[in-house]
Enzyme design. Structure first.
Site, PDB file in Angstrom:
ATOM      1  N   GLU A   1     -20.918  -1.192  14.786  1.00 38.32           N
ATOM      2  CA  GLU A   1     -20.503  -1.166  16.181  1.00 38.32           C
ATOM      3  C   GLU A   1     -21.684  -1.468  17.090  1.00 38.32           C
ATOM      4  O   GLU A   1     -22.838  -1.535  16.653  1.00 38.32           O
ATOM      5  CB  GLU A   1     -19.904   0.203  16.525  1.00 38.32           C
ATOM      6  CG  GLU A   1     -20.845   1.360  16.275  1.00 38.32           C
ATOM      7  CD  GLU A   1     -20.137   2.716  16.263  1.00 38.32           C
ATOM      8  OE1 GLU A   1     -18.910   2.759  16.409  1.00 38.32           O
ATOM      9  OE2 GLU A   1     -20.831   3.733  16.097  1.00 38.32           O
TER      10      GLU A   1
ATOM     11  N   ARG B   1     -18.112  13.171   9.770  1.00 39.81           N
ATOM     12  CA  ARG B   1     -18.795  14.135  10.632  1.00 39.81           C
ATOM     13  C   ARG B   1     -19.740  14.964   9.775  1.00 39.81           C
ATOM     14  O   ARG B   1     -19.321  15.605   8.799  1.00 39.81           O
ATOM     15  CB  ARG B   1     -17.748  15.018  11.331  1.00 39.81           C
ATOM     16  CG  ARG B   1     -18.259  15.792  12.514  1.00 39.81           C
ATOM     17  CD  ARG B   1     -17.151  16.591  13.186  1.00 39.81           C
ATOM     18  NE  ARG B   1     -16.122  15.738  13.750  1.00 39.81           N
ATOM     19  CZ  ARG B   1     -14.823  15.834  13.452  1.00 39.81           C
ATOM     20  NH1 ARG B   1     -14.409  16.733  12.591  1.00 39.81           N
ATOM     21  NH2 ARG B   1     -13.956  15.024  14.007  1.00 39.81           N
TER      22      ARG B   1
END
Length: 325
Positions: free
Chosen positions: A107, A185
């Site tokens: 990204e 996470r």
């Protein structure tokens, strides 16, 4: 496109720098602009998702440059961190395919706004190993192992798959990414949310190409009235910033001769997107407009002035960008 506002515990009630006319009763962390679930806001395709339209229209929508002819290639969204995001990592393509996923998640973040002192964490500190980072998670001091850097409005940050990262408060990011929502996470400051330590630690890279993108100088268009600033050229996406004061023409075909869907996201001002045989579409701050590859040519007519990012898929092989920390 219809923006989809996603509540997150680290979000904010105040999205006014991008969406001044929206009021919220819960903290919003993200505003999704494209992606599989993204829905069209206007015209005969109103209410239909980009996932369904990509299957139906294939390369007419996504273009020749996209790897998968029946999947929308890029996910764009605004991020509104009011508190720290979890410390997380995304897999690269190779790691994703090992567990049966179609692609990884590389990204980039355009810093749309940043207050003084705004920071992000990008990668591990030099010399920190994966094992040392794992131990720091157990000892609840993972933040100490991260490479924290200040960010400023107008910067572009490249984040490759395998890079440990998080956002601190004080910035608004416009993210462009591979069409994947796979997030592991690793550390969440005690918030009661699930962690994915086994999966995440398996894909972490100790050294990556992530960093602030080194960019060429902006160039003038139309004898100086309009400006183009290249923000990033990378294997999965190309993003440019345009500042228009006069009508500007664009093509969905790049220098390689391949077509790509074009995604326009306004960050200031207002303009009108026009194409032959189609009704004009407004492009105002916070709006995203998707131009199908088959359109060929289109133009943006500023209403006084408009600033927007234009994202597309590169038609030829592109190396990773030059970056610095």
């Amino acid at each position: 496109m219809q923006p989809a506002f996603d509540p997150r515990p680290w979000g904010t009630l105040d999205l006014s720098p991008i969406y001044p006319n929206h009021k919220f009763d819960e903290k919003i962390g993200e505003a999704w602009l494209t992606g599989d679930a993204g829905k069209v806001a206007n015209g005969v395709l109103s209410g239909q998702s980009l996932a369904d339209l990509s299957v139906k229209y294939g390369r007419e929508l996504v273009g020749d440059a996209a790897a998968d002819p029946n999947r929308f290639p890029l996910l764009l969204k605004f991020l509104f961190p009011h508190e720290k995001l979890s410390v997380q990592v995304h897999p690269d393509d190779e790691a994703a395919r090992r567990v049966g996923l179609p692609c990884g998640k590389t990204e980039c973040w355009y810093v749309a706004h940043a207050r003084p002192g705004a920071q992000i964490a990008l990668g591990l500190k030099p010399g920190v190993t994966r094992k040392q980072f794992e131990l720091s998670i157990e000892q609840k001091r993972a933040e100490e192992m991260l490479n924290w850097i200040n960010v400023y409005s107008g910067e572009m940050i490249y984040v490759t798959g395998g890079t440990v990262h998080t956002l601190g408060p004080g910035s608004i990011m416009l993210e462009t990414q591979q069409q994947s929502d796979t997030t592991y996470r690793l550390y969440d400051y005690g918030r009661p949310r699930e962690l994915h330590l086994k999966e995440g630690l398996a894909v972490i890279k100790e050294k990556t190409r992530s960093g602030k993108v080194v960019r060429p100088a902006p160039s003038s268009l139309n004898a100086g009235a309009n400006r183009r600033a290249p923000l990033i050229s990378a294997p999965y996406f190309m993003v440019d910033m345009f500042e228009l004061k006069e009508l500007q023409a664009f093509k969905t075909t790049d220098e390689s001769g391949k077509r790509s869907v074009q995604i326009l996201v306004a960050v200031e001002g207002c303009g009108i997107v026009e194409a032959a045989g189609a009704n004009p579409v407004t492009l105002a701050r916070g709006d995203a407009v998707v131009v199908p590859a088959a359109v060929g040519g289109f133009q943006v007519r500023p209403q006084w002035s408009v600033e927007f990012l234009k994202a597309s898929v590169p038609g030829a092989s592109v190396p990773e960008p030059e970056t610095r920390i």
